[in-house]
Design an enzyme around this catalytic site. Structure first.
Site, PDB file in Angstrom:
ATOM      1  CD  GLU A  76      54.041  55.140  32.772  1.00  0.00           C
ATOM      2  OE1 GLU A  76      54.768  55.442  33.743  1.00  0.00           O
ATOM      3  OE2 GLU A  76      54.473  54.690  31.698  1.00  0.00           O
ATOM      4  CG  ASP A  77      48.779  55.728  31.544  1.00  0.00           C
ATOM      5  OD1 ASP A  77      49.942  55.453  31.216  1.00  0.00           O
ATOM      6  OD2 ASP A  77      47.986  54.915  32.047  1.00  0.00           O
TER       7      ASP A  77
END
Ligand code: MN
Length: 736
Positions: A76-77
């Site tokens: 995700e990051d």
């Protein structure tokens, strides 16, 4: 921040076969991926996945879970991809991390339909591999621990979601410590004052009572040792959220809250559990009704323990939980205890193949997903399972019946046996006669009183909580309604035979059933009762050479008073009740919630009476129309929420104003039926304001009656009286 070797050391302490190289690679990979990212606290971002992994080492989880925790925020990051993780760490870990990524953005406190859909997604992700949930819970725990760094406007939402979804999930999975910490952290955020005041009061009490926990601990240990029982005794105060829950549930103040202390006694065998219980019960006075044996009947999440409450040395109530160390393991780690590395090479499926009921619950919930429930229904169902703990009740013989919370003796009766439910007429709870609609509490002993003459009232269907009871009531009422129609039909048929001078026997009708295309005489009678077939057809089926009388003949007989009048289908009779017999007109409709001088009227077809839940619909230029909430016409306004007004009755107890309602009475077509019906309404003090008759069939007609009543209770009394009349086969209210 925890060093690489420290993490490995933590894992190795419980898992000597851990793949150190794998853990090292994951540590380095995640640290590099998050690079210079910072958390809101100013710490390096990597400290978060590392803490999550650390929480999971406390739960003694396997390498794949620990590695997934380290990697859980990378897709995700950071620039990491599933493909890359799969290449470096294998398929299993990549799938876990992907599952975590998928559920990351799910908002579980949004609108109901959306929330349901998201919960569905969450559970589906968990269903693939329950370790996704374990990492997710640890992730949430760390985020809750560091909640003060989250922007203020987001904190409540995160806390609410924790309380609504994650804490119950942890509980359902049997992870009590996780659940308690999540609850307390969320509680502190959502009700800071209550949290503050409870923790303050608890610490005041601690000073006042002195070292009561240590005192009991010591006494109990000594006493057990004297009886030769090796035991570990741990005492503690209750957690703030659980104290708060008890205060709310019982609507009591802190002063009245008596059991603030809980003790855990750990022994080495089941036999010692019961011996220790004996010691506790001899040493201190027991609080009646609080003893629970979850060893002989474990909770659905696999929890096993003995519970009892005693009166302690300073008159405080003290809760005791007595169990073995194995049971303690399950109680603390729940499903995590089952998910322990058992065999390093085991596939996830095998790892979870233990008889874990927590996992079975999860499976069952997921199964419901595929049964075509709408998202709302699914949410309702799952929430019920998630949030409502069960109540455990007992039969007089000591059989345990587990029911959902809010269950009634009706549910209890059906849980014992369908026949018991169908014939239940009353009950005793803990030896005292109680209504069948009472809400059952944990530990209640329930005795159902039955009568063979009973059929379950249809209203039970909405009172019962369990699906089993509801379905059984529906079946039984359907059968009872059919039996009623058949009984009525039998009488009608008998009379019709007598009227034409033919002998009637049930046998004869039974033999004629093929000609009537019915399976049995009972079916024929039920069809007559419902007005589906005519008595003439039955007579002709039994006596094929019988010729029905010509219409003129019938008219003659009707005129002479010996026959019956007959309404043809579509033939309407309109009665207008003479002026003066109706109540005076209503000057003003007594309703609150309406501003201004708009004219107010009742829905044209049906009306509404005090006691009905009502809604106002605004028609610009015309005024406000009041509908009962069950009115089908309201569906027409669903697209125009701006037209809906919240209104309430504002009826003076002493006023004798009357309100319009419409009922449809289906009655047998025979002399005097109308008089009987009008009489029944009049005897109860109802005003008939209008009446229309329609022929529904040769044997029945239908009357649409506008009646003015004082309120819903009055109307229901009239309906009940009508139903009791022999000529009446059905009464229904029309709801506009
Ligand atoms: Mn995270």
């Amino acid at each position: 921040m925890m060093r690489q070797y420290e993490l490995v050391e933590r894992v190795r302490r419980y898992n000597p076969n851990t793949d150190e190289a794998l853990l090292d690679r994951a540590y380095v990979y995640a640290m590099r991926a998050h690079g210079s990212q910072l958390r809101a606290s100013g710490d390096p971002y990597f400290s978060h996945p590392l803490e999550v992994a650390a929480i999971l080492t406390d739960l003694k989880l396997d390498d794949a879970t620990i590695v997934s925790a380290l990697l859980h925020d990378t897709i995700e990051d950071t620039s990491a991809t599933k493909a890359e993780i799969e290449r470096l760490f294998g398929h299993q870990i990549a799938t876990l991390v992907e599952g975590l990524t998928k559920i990351k953005k799910l908002d579980l406190v949004s609108k109901q339909a959306k929330q349901a859909e998201n919960l569905r997604k969450l559970l589906l992700a968990i269903a693939d591999d329950v370790r996704v949930l374990l990492v997710k819970l640890a992730d949430r725990l760390h985020n809750m621990r560091t909640l003060k760094w989250v922007p203020p406007e987001k904190r409540d939402r995160v806390a609410q979601e924790t309380l609504d979804i994650y804490a119950p999930l942890a509980a359902r999975m049997g992870m009590q410590d996780m659940r308690e910490e999540l609850e307390d952290l969320a509680f502190r955020q959502l009700s800071p004052e209550a949290y503050e005041s409870i923790t303050t009061r608890v610490s005041e009490l601690r000073q006042f009572n002195g070292p009561v926990v240590q005192e009991i601990e010591r006494e109990l240990k000594d006493e057990l040792a004297r009886r030769g029982i090796v035991a570990e005794v741990k005492g503690r105060e209750k957690r703030p959220f659980s104290i708060w829950g008890k205060m709310e549930r019982k609507a009591i103040g802190f002063e009245q809250l008596s059991d603030l202390y809980g003790f855990r006694v750990l022994v080495s065998s089941v036999e010692d559990c019961y011996r220790a219980l004996g010691v506790v019960h001899t040493k201190w006075a027991i609080v009646p009704g609080r003893f629970k044996d979850y060893i002989s009947t474990p909770k659905p999440n696999d929890y096993r323990s003995l519970h009892t409450t005693v009166v302690g040395p300073r008159r405080q109530r003290v809760e005791m939980q007595i169990r073995t160390k194995d049971m303690e393991e399950i109680a603390e780690y729940g499903i995590a205890a089952h998910a322990l590395y058992k065999d390093a090479s085991g596939a996830p499926g095998e790892m979870l193949s233990h008889e874990s009921r927590a996992y079975a619950w999860l499976r069952k919930t997921i199964e419901n997903l595929s049964q075509g429930l709408s998202p709302e229904e699914f949410l309702e169902h799952t929430k019920l399972e998630l949030f409502h703990d069960q109540v455990f009740c007992f039969t007089p013989k000591g059989r345990l019946i587990a029911l959902p919370r809010k269950a009634t003796p009706i549910d209890f009766a059906y849980a014992v046996h369908t026949d018991v439910g169908n014939t239940a007429v009353g009950c005793k709870i803990n030896g005292t006669i109680a209504p069948l609609v009472s809400e059952l509490k944990n530990g209640d002993e329930v005795e159902i009183i039955t009568s063979k003459a009973q059929t379950p009232p249809g209203a039970w269907e909405t009172i019962a909580v369990t699906g089993k009871a509801r379905a059984a009531v529906r079946r039984a009422t359907r059968a009872a309604v059919r039996a009623q129609y058949a009984g009525l039909g039998r009488k009608i048929t008998e009379r019709a035979f007598t009227r034409v001078g033919k002998p009637f026997t049930e046998d004869a009708v039974a033999k004629a059933t093929p000609r009537l295309a019915r399976a049995s005489a009972e079916d024929v009678f039920a069809a007559i009762g419902r007005g589906e077939i005519k008595t003439d057809d039955v007579i002709r089926a039994v006596y094929p050479d019988w010729v029905p009388p010509r219409p003129e003949e019938r008219a003659e007989r009707a005129a002479s008073g010996e026959g019956w009048f007959e309404l043809k289908r579509g033939h309407n009779l309109k009665f207008k009740i003479p002026e003066g017999t109706t109540s005076e007109r209503l000057d003003a409709i007594p309703i609150r919630g309406i501003n201004g001088d708009l004219p107010v009227r009742f829905a044209p077809d049906g009306g509404a009476v005090p006691g009905d839940r009502i809604v106002g619909i605004l028609t610009p230029g015309e005024g406000i129309t009041i509908y009962p909430i069950q009115s089908a016409s309201l569906q027409g306004f669903e697209d125009a929420p701006e037209r809906w007004l919240d209104v309430r009755w504002d009826v003076d107890e002493l006023s004798d104003g009357r309100f319009p309602a419409r009922i449809i009475v289906t009655a047998r077509n025979e002399p005097g039926s109308l008089a009987q019906i009008a009489g029944a309404i009049g005897d109860r003090g109802g005003n008939i304001d209008g009446l229309q008759m329609h022929a529904r069939s040769a044997d029945f007609h239908e009357m649409v009656i506008d009646v003015e009543v004082f309120d819903l209770r009055h109307l229901n009394a009239i309906i009940a009286d009508l139903k009791a009349r022999e000529v009446v086969s059905q009464v229904e209210r029309v709801n506009g």
